[in-house]
Design an enzyme around this catalytic site. Structure first.
Site, PDB file in Angstrom:
ATOM      1  N   SER A   1     -25.573 -10.962  17.257  1.00 30.35           N
ATOM      2  CA  SER A   1     -26.723 -10.471  17.985  1.00 30.35           C
ATOM      3  C   SER A   1     -26.598  -8.989  18.327  1.00 30.35           C
ATOM      4  CB  SER A   1     -26.868 -11.284  19.279  1.00 30.35           C
ATOM      5  OG  SER A   1     -25.720 -11.132  20.119  1.00 30.35           O
TER       6      SER A   1
ATOM      7  N   SER B   1     -21.008 -12.284  17.134  1.00 27.77           N
ATOM      8  CA  SER B   1     -21.914 -11.162  17.337  1.00 27.77           C
ATOM      9  C   SER B   1     -21.312  -9.792  17.538  1.00 27.77           C
ATOM     10  CB  SER B   1     -22.856 -11.481  18.494  1.00 27.77           C
ATOM     11  OG  SER B   1     -23.618 -12.625  18.209  1.00 27.77           O
TER      12      SER B   1
ATOM     13  N   LYS C   1     -25.154  -2.457  24.299  1.00 28.72           N
ATOM     14  CA  LYS C   1     -26.033  -3.595  24.015  1.00 28.72           C
ATOM     15  C   LYS C   1     -26.805  -3.959  25.277  1.00 28.72           C
ATOM     16  CE  LYS C   1     -25.692  -8.326  22.137  1.00 28.72           C
ATOM     17  NZ  LYS C   1     -24.745  -9.340  21.617  1.00 28.72           N
TER      18      LYS C   1
END
Length: 529
Positions: free
Chosen positions: A185, A209, A108
């Site tokens: 996210s 997330s 990420k």
């Protein structure tokens, strides 16, 4: 007759040897695991360079064309070089450099990487190359992992509902239905792992997330106990809640990642809590019979007919039957009557300004921005987060200086004690509930219920919660079952989640990203040799 049988037997053995000597093919890549890839490397069927090529081919075919998953911000231009280095070490020594040797990882893009930009999903940070790796990134590199790509996220990790940023045009799309959200996210990481763009993934979880995207993409997502994994070098949203963790296709692979990233880091004082609480290896708790005699508490407050999609509700009840069939004792149900009152009583206290400004300061003199104010003035961010940024930057008080800070801390402790009391009084090992009570929403739909249950228990308490595939609803839309445990009970969670996974095998890959045909060597492959 005997000669004929011997002849046939020899042919059978020879055919088996030929089959076993076949090189690793693109079809073998689908749903592969760390263990199976290492077996292929040891047998000479696969090199790290070949593996990276196979994943790069899939990213090229499916991320910005075909189903257009839009999950990848940046492919690592040095991935093949690193793969070649690892191959040379293995060739020279006959040994892997670590437990993730040659394994491509989707990271990420809010984890610092010293050799690639870390954007946090915002155009304002497009050229921000940190001075060093995040603690977790350093640990996976030391274990032999290859960062193959940085993945898209909800900008500043601000949303658990969608993954949209200013660094990429458009939303990340769910490979099970590209009209639907990946959740946020860490949706880019989850979409990429589900579509086999990398073997394993790293996400972060402030409210939902890791577990949200894992649920929406039929994956395994571990939100560990706060303090088990260092947050140093991860762009923060709210350090009272933030943690990193693995997003993988199997519990075993997630446990392998946890083995590597869990530990004390002097740069993140919260990790002092994990002293004496980390086992020699989490892999020791992979027990397919782990549900036998386990006491599972059903937390129905988060899943009732009134607040759930009928098919998700039916899947949840089916999951309870599956737990029973695997030998678990299901306690239906466990309650914390004060839960709703407590969760509604928290004051909203922004932490982004203070935490993010500190993060920017640690990027050194070459950071493109020195403050959140500077980023706002640049106007290089997605319009959807403008109010969040403005509100956060306007609040110049330190979070602890707010009148509601002490109340919030007291409410957190109250919730911890109530949950522990409820679990202890019923003698349960874990609580279970759906990660989402509704299927993934259509992209752009912010009106129908999202159904997230991820924010209610784990983030305000810091207790661990793992999501595993629970099956599919409607048109092959994934759903996740969440296991919630006591602090540092990761061994118990791994044992129970693994046993459930092995008893059900609910995960299946998305149809939108099938195996690629084997192709001739392209220019990229020739150049890397």
């Amino acid at each position: 007759m005997i000669k004929r049988l011997l002849s046939l037997f020899c042919l059978f053995v020879f055919a088996g040897l030929v089959a076993n000597s076949q090189p690793f093919k693109p079809t073998h890549l689908r749903e592969t695991t760390v263990s199976s890839l290492h077996d292929a490397m040891r047998s000479g069927k696969l090199t790290a360079v070949q593996l990276v090529h196979l994943y790069l081919d899939r990213i090229e075919a499916y991320d910005k064309q075909g189903p257009y998953l839009n999950a990848i911000i940046l492919v690592n231009p040095k991935a093949l070089t690193e793969a070649a280095r690892l191959d040379s070490i293995y060739k020279a020594t006959g040994k892997f450099v670590g437990p993730l040797h040659g394994i491509p990882v989707i990271v990420k893009d809010n984890y610092d990487t010293y050799d690639m930009p870390t954007t946090n999903g915002t155009l304002a940070m497009k050229n921000s190359i940190p001075p060093d790796d995040a603690y977790v990134v350093r640990k996976i590199r030391e274990a032999g992992a290859i960062i193959i790509a940085k993945s898209n996220l909800a900008e500043f990790a601000t949303s658990g509902q969608v993954s949209v940023s200013s660094i990429l045009p458009g939303y990340s799309r769910n490979p099970y239905d590209t009209k639907r959200t990946t959740a946020g996210s860490s949706g880019g990481t989850a979409a990429a792992v589900a579509a086999d763009f990398g073997t394993i993934g790293l996400g972060t979880d402030t409210g939902s997330s890791i577990r949200g995207p894992s649920s929406h993409q039929s994956l395994v997502g571990f939100r560990p106990t706060l303090g088990l994994v260092s947050r140093d070098g991860i762009a923060p949203l709210a350090l009272t809640n933030d943690t990193g963790g693995p997003i993988c296709r199997t519990v075993e692979d997630a446990a392998r990642v946890l083995d590597v990233i869990a530990g004390y880091d002097k740069a993140d004082t919260v990790t002092r809590r994990n002293a004496g609480k980390i086992p020699a290896s989490y892999l020791a708790f992979l027990d397919k019979n782990g549900l036998k005699g386990a006491r599972i508490g059903v937390f129905r407050q988060l899943c009732t007919p009134k607040n759930s999609d009928p098919q998700v509700y039916a899947l949840f009840n089916k999951a309870l039957d599956e737990l029973r069939a695997a030998g678990a004792i299901v306690i239906d149900s466990v309650r914390v009557p004060e839960l709703d009152t407590i969760n509604k009583s928290f004051d909203t206290i922004p932490q982004l300004r203070r935490d993010f400004n500190l993060y920017l300061a640690n990027l050194g003199p070459k950071a493109p921005h020195k403050s959140l104010t500077s980023i706002i003035k640049s106007r290089q961010f997605h319009p959807s987060i403008e109010k969040t940024l403005l509100d956060s930057d306007a609040d110049t008080l330190a979070p602890e200086a707010h009148k509601g800070w002490g109340k919030n801390m007291a409410l957190r402790e109250r919730l911890r004690q109530l949950l522990l009391r409820a679990m202890d009084s019923t003698g349960v090992d874990v609580l279970v509930y759906p990660s989402f009570s509704y299927p993934p929403r259509l992209i752009g739909d912010l009106n129908t219920p999202s159904g997230t249950n991820n924010n209610a228990l784990s983030p305000p308490t810091g207790f661990p919660a793992f999501s595993v595939p629970m099956g599919f609803t409607y048109d092959n839309l994934p759903a996740g079952l969440q296991f919630f445990g006591r602090p540092f009970s990761e061994p118990t969670l791994i044992k129970l989640c693994y046993a459930y996974e092995q008893a059900t095998h609910h995960r299946r890959p998305p149809e939108s990203t099938p195996p690629l045909p084997r192709k001739k060597k392209n220019k990229r492959e020739i150049a890397s040799r």
